[in-house]
Structure formats: C-alpha cells, structure tokens
Design a protein around this motif. Structure first.
Motif, mmCIF file in Angstrom:
data_model
loop_
_atom_site.group_PDB
_atom_site.id
_atom_site.type_symbol
_atom_site.label_atom_id
_atom_site.label_comp_id
_atom_site.label_asym_id
_atom_site.label_seq_id
_atom_site.Cartn_x
_atom_site.Cartn_y
_atom_site.Cartn_z
ATOM 1 N N PHE A 12 0.854 -1.197 0.000
ATOM 2 C CA PHE A 12 0.000 0.000 0.000
ATOM 3 C C PHE A 12 0.884 1.239 0.000
ATOM 4 O O PHE A 12 1.593 1.514 0.962
ATOM 5 C CB PHE A 12 -0.890 -0.026 1.245
ATOM 6 C CG PHE A 12 -1.783 1.177 1.406
ATOM 7 C CD1 PHE A 12 -2.659 1.541 0.401
ATOM 8 C CD2 PHE A 12 -1.749 1.930 2.568
ATOM 9 C CE1 PHE A 12 -3.489 2.641 0.545
ATOM 10 C CE2 PHE A 12 -2.573 3.029 2.735
ATOM 11 C CZ PHE A 12 -3.442 3.382 1.717
ATOM 12 N N PRO A 13 0.881 2.044 -1.086
ATOM 13 C CA PRO A 13 1.786 3.187 -1.202
ATOM 14 C C PRO A 13 1.262 4.464 -0.558
ATOM 15 O O PRO A 13 1.863 5.525 -0.688
ATOM 16 C CB PRO A 13 1.899 3.370 -2.721
ATOM 17 C CG PRO A 13 0.538 2.968 -3.217
ATOM 18 C CD PRO A 13 0.082 1.850 -2.318
ATOM 19 N N GLY A 14 0.113 4.386 0.115
ATOM 20 C CA GLY A 14 -0.564 5.589 0.593
ATOM 21 C C GLY A 14 -1.792 5.821 -0.275
ATOM 22 O O GLY A 14 -1.984 5.177 -1.304
ATOM 23 N N ARG A 15 -2.609 6.754 0.143
ATOM 24 C CA ARG A 15 -3.880 6.968 -0.564
ATOM 25 C C ARG A 15 -3.673 7.580 -1.941
ATOM 26 O O ARG A 15 -3.044 8.632 -2.096
ATOM 27 C CB ARG A 15 -4.775 7.880 0.295
ATOM 28 C CG ARG A 15 -6.141 8.114 -0.323
ATOM 29 C CD ARG A 15 -7.020 6.880 -0.267
ATOM 30 N NE ARG A 15 -8.275 7.139 -0.980
ATOM 31 C CZ ARG A 15 -8.577 6.579 -2.137
ATOM 32 N NH1 ARG A 15 -7.746 5.706 -2.721
ATOM 33 N NH2 ARG A 15 -9.719 6.857 -2.722
ATOM 34 N N THR A 16 -4.217 6.895 -2.948
ATOM 35 C CA THR A 16 -4.181 7.367 -4.328
ATOM 36 C C THR A 16 -5.586 7.289 -4.895
ATOM 37 O O THR A 16 -6.251 6.259 -4.772
ATOM 38 C CB THR A 16 -3.247 6.503 -5.199
ATOM 39 O OG1 THR A 16 -1.946 6.490 -4.618
ATOM 40 C CG2 THR A 16 -3.158 7.064 -6.609
ATOM 41 N N ARG A 17 -6.037 8.357 -5.511
ATOM 42 C CA ARG A 17 -7.391 8.381 -6.054
ATOM 43 C C ARG A 17 -7.368 8.050 -7.544
ATOM 44 O O ARG A 17 -7.508 6.896 -7.920
ATOM 45 C CB ARG A 17 -8.035 9.742 -5.785
ATOM 46 C CG ARG A 17 -8.262 9.980 -4.276
ATOM 47 C CD ARG A 17 -8.643 11.410 -3.966
ATOM 48 N NE ARG A 17 -8.893 11.595 -2.545
ATOM 49 C CZ ARG A 17 -7.959 11.737 -1.617
ATOM 50 N NH1 ARG A 17 -6.666 11.728 -1.963
ATOM 51 N NH2 ARG A 17 -8.276 11.906 -0.337
ATOM 52 N N LYS A 18 -7.185 9.036 -8.361
ATOM 53 C CA LYS A 18 -7.172 8.796 -9.798
ATOM 54 C C LYS A 18 -5.877 8.092 -10.205
ATOM 55 O O LYS A 18 -4.804 8.401 -9.724
ATOM 56 C CB LYS A 18 -7.307 10.116 -10.561
ATOM 57 C CG LYS A 18 -8.679 10.775 -10.396
ATOM 58 C CD LYS A 18 -8.772 12.030 -11.237
ATOM 59 C CE LYS A 18 -10.151 12.682 -11.106
ATOM 60 N NZ LYS A 18 -10.255 13.916 -11.924
ATOM 61 N N GLY A 19 -6.027 7.139 -11.108
ATOM 62 C CA GLY A 19 -4.866 6.448 -11.641
ATOM 63 C C GLY A 19 -4.261 5.413 -10.727
ATOM 64 O O GLY A 19 -3.126 4.969 -10.956
ATOM 65 N N ALA A 20 -4.963 5.004 -9.689
ATOM 66 C CA ALA A 20 -4.425 4.008 -8.764
ATOM 67 C C ALA A 20 -4.210 2.675 -9.476
ATOM 68 O O ALA A 20 -5.036 2.257 -10.284
ATOM 69 C CB ALA A 20 -5.370 3.830 -7.587
ATOM 70 N N LYS A 21 -3.106 2.006 -9.146
ATOM 71 C CA LYS A 21 -2.801 0.704 -9.743
ATOM 72 C C LYS A 21 -2.728 -0.401 -8.689
ATOM 73 O O LYS A 21 -2.895 -1.576 -9.027
ATOM 74 C CB LYS A 21 -1.458 0.777 -10.490
ATOM 75 C CG LYS A 21 -1.397 1.796 -11.628
ATOM 76 C CD LYS A 21 -2.302 1.401 -12.763
ATOM 77 C CE LYS A 21 -2.276 2.420 -13.902
ATOM 78 N NZ LYS A 21 -0.946 2.517 -14.543
#
Length: 343
Positions: A194-203
């Motif tokens: 888990f790289p931290g919170r990502t909204r758009k473009g999350a992979k």
C-alpha cells in the motif's frame, strides 16, 4: 430490504419479464428478481445491455440506474425523478449566498469524517488487540492531532469569503487524512504494497478496492439524496460545479471510513489476495467478493436507513437552518445517527 442489481461482468443483460427483472449472461444462466425488491441497478462493466422494457420497469418502480467509471471519474445516473421537492431545492439555492450556513453545514461534514476516521482507528486497535507497539503509539499521537484539528475547525469563521472558508476546512481535513492514512498503512500487510492513498490512476489493489467501494457508496448516497428531494448540484463543502453532483460528496464524507475503509482493511487483514489487471481494474472475482463484503457490512449496519436518516437531517438543516450533526460510528462498532438540532 431493497437489494441492488450489480452488472459487473461483460455480456450480462437485464430484461423485463412481467414485473420482474431477468438477468442473463453468456453462460446462459438466468435469474428473475421481482422489481419491488430492488432499490438500484449499478453498471460497472462494458458490454452490458439493458432493454427498454427494463428501463421502463425501473422508472415505474423508482429505481435509479447508476453507471460507474472504470477507474475514478464521475458516476452517471439515469434517475426516474430528479425534482421531488422544489421548496427544498429553492432553500439549497438560497443557502449558497449565506456564508454562515455554508460554513455550518460544511463544518459538520468535515468534523463527521475526521471523527469517524479516528473512531475506526480505535476500533481496529480493539478488534486486533493492538494494545502495545507501533500502532498503539501512533494512535496516541493521531488522537492528539485530531483533537487539535477538531478544536480549530470548530471555531466560528472570521470571514464571509466562502471560498476561503472551504479551503480552511479542506486544509483541516487534509491534515487529519495524512495522519489517518498512516494509521491505515500500519494495518495493511506488507505484501499488499500500500503506497498511501491514491485516487485517480491508482494501480495497487488496496487503492483500487477503496476507489471501487467509494464509487458504489456514492450510488447509495445519490439515491438517498434524490429520495429526500435534493438537487445534487447545490452543495456546501464542495464547491458547486457544472456537471458535478457535488452534494453526493458532501454527505458521503462521514460514511467513507466505516462504510468502505473498514471493509477493505478487514479484507486485507484476513489475507485476501486481491489482484488488478495492471490498469487499475480489479479482477472480476475480486470485484464480486468486495461487493459481497460491502453488502454484508451495510446490511448489518442498515446503511440504507442511516443514509435516509442523514438525508432527512440535512433537509431539516437546510430548510429550517438548524445545525447539522453527522452520523457517528463509535469505536465499539455501534452507530449513533445524526440530528438537526435546534439553534
């Protein structure tokens, strides 16, 4: 209790059969569901077909059809009725010019979200027995940070500039979110990456599950607001924008931690190995498992009733200019519904 029809697989079709919906797929399996038992239809896959008869059956039974984006973006809706209460919508418009009303409502949404995030962190401390160690130490610091943020966000505004008010509240929410997602990262197994919170473009799988869960939650919030008679385009915390149903995101804030985050964190903690296709789309079997997990949790919490209640609370707050009190999810797992209190 109203159910949701999920059209999440390529090749599914929805047809009308008398007063029932007939669902069929490429495997020739068919299922018929009475229209009166359905609350909404959610479409999240390409190659799905819905007949004109099924659309008319939705209209006749007040069932909205939601179209989810593949990976972030705006959800579209085909709704039977968009204007149930002209009086309420007129009050929404009038409130746009009242900075004190904007601040009071926006403040309620932000404080509800921040408080529920903290309570979720406490919930996992208790449920996983994390009484000592890095998580317990970080939780103490996090609680102090939240107390400081809530104290500052609870102050009366010293300006009539609505844009400035919103920016200050979002700044407070951002500070709290940074600390919250750090707590979440300590709960996610290391092999989940888990790289931290990502909204758009999350992979990554965790953010893809969160984004998908929020998209489904947004359909439930949208439905509750429509039934209450709101226009979803006149919002308070999020700036109204052409083509953006911003009020959905206002009311959704306080529900995010317990309605979605809790389920996703729980799935990860139980060792569920979730996969994506590399472009931010969950595998079919994982989407289905997430939907089942969300539905099970939401049924236990009676999410539909909670959302209907909060939409009514918001309606009274807008119409009668009463303070808005958000729903409160307690660290014990219990729920305390919000109210529109007397000024």
């Amino acid at each position: 209790m109203s159910a949701t029809i999920y059209m999440e697989t390529y090749g599914l079709s929805l047809r009308k059969s008398g007063n029932c919906f007939k669902i069929s797929g490429e495997d020739d399996k068919k299922q018929e569901i009475p229209a009166f038992s359905i609350g909404s239809v959610v479409v999240s896959a390409d190659g799905v077909s819905i007949s004109g008869g099924a659309v008319r059956l939705c209209q006749e039974n007040d069932i909205p059809i939601f179209f989810l984006p593949v990976n972030g973006g705006q959800t579209s809706v085909l709704a039977p009725v968009e204007c149930r209460s002209p009086e309420l919508q007129a009050a929404q418009i009038r409130a746009q010019e009242e900075s004190a009303r904007i601040h009071a409502l926006a403040q309620g949404f932000v404080q509800g979200k921040i408080g529920n995030q903290l309570n979720l962190a406490k919930y996992f401390k208790n449920s996983r027995g994390l009484k000592t160690g890095e998580y317990a130490d970080s939780l103490g610091e996090y609680a102090d940070t939240v107390a400081d943020i809530l104290s500052g966000s609870g102050m009366e505004p010293d300006t009539d500039d609505i844009s400035l008010m919103r920016n200050r509240l979002f700044s407070a929410e951002g500070r709290a979110a940074s600390a919250y997602w750090h707590m979440v990262s300590l709960l996610i197994p290391q092999d989940m990456e888990f790289p931290g919170r990502t909204r758009k473009g999350a992979k990554d799988a965790v953010n893809c599950m969160l984004n998908y869960g929020y998209a489904i939650l947004a359909t439930r919030v949208h439905q509750a607001l429509l039934h209450a008679g709101f226009s979803t385009y006149f919002s308070f915390l999020h700036s109204p924008r052409p083509g953006r149903a911003s009020l959905i995101y206002d009311l959704m804030e306080e529900f995010r931690p317990w309605a979605v985050d809790r389920v996703v964190i729980g799935m990860c903690g139980k060792g569920r190995k979730v996969k994506t296709d590399g472009n931010g789309k969950l595998k079919t079997e994982d989407r289905r498992f997430l939907i089942q997990s969300l539905e099970k949790r939401w049924a236990a919490d009676n999410l539909r009733k909670l959302l209907a209640n909060q939409a009514e609370v918001l309606s009274r707050a807008v119409m009668e200019k009463k303070p808005y009190v958000p729903v409160k999810f307690l660290s014990s797992g219990a729920v305390q519904a919000g109210t529109a209190q007397s000024s």
